[in-house]
Design an enzyme around this catalytic site. Structure first.
Site, PDB file in Angstrom:
ATOM      1  N   GLU A   1       0.867  -4.222   0.299  1.00 18.27           N
ATOM      2  CA  GLU A   1      -0.145  -5.304   0.001  1.00 18.27           C
ATOM      3  C   GLU A   1       0.007  -5.564  -1.638  1.00 18.27           C
ATOM      4  OE1 GLU A   1      -2.853  -4.916   4.129  1.00 18.27           O
ATOM      5  OE2 GLU A   1      -3.587  -4.330   1.928  1.00 18.27           O
TER       6      GLU A   1
ATOM      7  N   CYS B   1       5.197 -10.313  12.798  1.00 20.25           N
ATOM      8  CA  CYS B   1       4.734 -11.952  12.582  1.00 20.25           C
ATOM      9  C   CYS B   1       6.132 -12.673  12.670  1.00 20.25           C
ATOM     10  CB  CYS B   1       4.246 -11.617  11.132  1.00 20.25           C
ATOM     11  SG  CYS B   1       5.113 -11.735   9.904  1.00 20.25           S
TER      12      CYS B   1
ATOM     13  N   ASN C   1       4.320  -1.705   5.130  1.00 11.65           N
ATOM     14  CA  ASN C   1       3.855  -2.806   4.245  1.00 11.65           C
ATOM     15  C   ASN C   1       3.249  -2.575   3.085  1.00 11.65           C
ATOM     16  OD1 ASN C   1       1.530  -1.465   5.750  1.00 11.65           O
ATOM     17  ND2 ASN C   1       0.362  -3.194   5.547  1.00 11.65           N
TER      18      ASN C   1
ATOM     19  N   CYS D   1       8.623 -12.518  10.066  1.00 13.95           N
ATOM     20  CA  CYS D   1       9.616 -11.284  10.206  1.00 13.95           C
ATOM     21  C   CYS D   1      10.264 -11.551  11.196  1.00 13.95           C
ATOM     22  CB  CYS D   1       8.780  -9.804  10.469  1.00 13.95           C
ATOM     23  SG  CYS D   1       7.928  -9.297   9.056  1.00 13.95           S
TER      24      CYS D   1
ATOM     25  N   GLU E   1       8.465  -4.791   8.375  1.00 13.87           N
ATOM     26  CA  GLU E   1       9.669  -5.230   8.992  1.00 13.87           C
ATOM     27  C   GLU E   1      10.692  -5.739   8.055  1.00 13.87           C
ATOM     28  OE1 GLU E   1       6.525  -6.271  12.091  1.00 13.87           O
ATOM     29  OE2 GLU E   1       6.890  -6.000   9.775  1.00 13.87           O
TER      30      GLU E   1
END
Length: 167
Positions: free
Chosen positions: A76, A123, A74, A126, A87
């Site tokens: 951010e 999520c 990830n 994804c 992902e």
């Protein structure tokens, strides 16, 4: 229709290890929640041999597909909507290398202060992105190499919107 691809225990463990390694690269400045993903992907008639995990053959017993592991973490952003999930980073890595036949993805995540102590599932965005390539790929949400939940993506995203609706 479910794929005939069966993932081996050694491949599951390898994907989890690669996801843990990817998690260490995460840029989680705001949430401190680091996520890593490792995607097992192939491409038709590939001769690429680096990082090959398995081979799938057709009824004539010839090599149809070789698989490679692509990782993502990830990333951010202060504009939260610009944040990239692990992902999707792995998907972008695979697709930009010409691999679009997804068989499995391992995901690990947790707060930087506590490490990987729970299961992190993909999520909704994804799940949708992954389903573009394979609704029956395996999703491995892991705490460790020995503690994980594995299901088909179609179990996480039933009746998904897909290419069939675009025709």
């Amino acid at each position: 229709m479910e794929s005939d691809y069966i993932i081996e225990d050694t491949d599951i463990r390898r994907l989890i290890v690669k996801a843990v390694e990817a998690r260490d690269m995460a840029y989680a400045r705001y949430s401190q929640f680091k996520v890593g993903a490792a995607l097992l992907a192939g491409r038709e008639n590939s001769s690429y041999a680096d990082e090959v995990v398995g081979r799938e053959t057709d009824s004539r017993d010839r090599n149809v597909n070789e698989y490679r592991v692509f990782t993502g973490c990830n990333i951010e952003n202060s504009s939260y909507g610009a944040t990239i999930c692990a992902e999707r980073a792995a998907v972008c890595n695979a697709v930009s290398s010409g691999y679009k036949d997804f068989k499995a993805i391992a995901i690990v995540g947790g707060l930087n202060s506590t490490g990987i102590n729970g299961i992190t599932y993909p999520c909704g965005i994804c799940r949708q992105v992954l389903s573009e390539f394979s609704a029956d790929m395996y999703v491995i949400a892991a705490r460790s190499e020995d503690d994980y939940d594995m299901r088909r993506l179609s179990e996480f995203l039933p009746a998904s919107f897909g290419a069939g609706q675009m025709e």
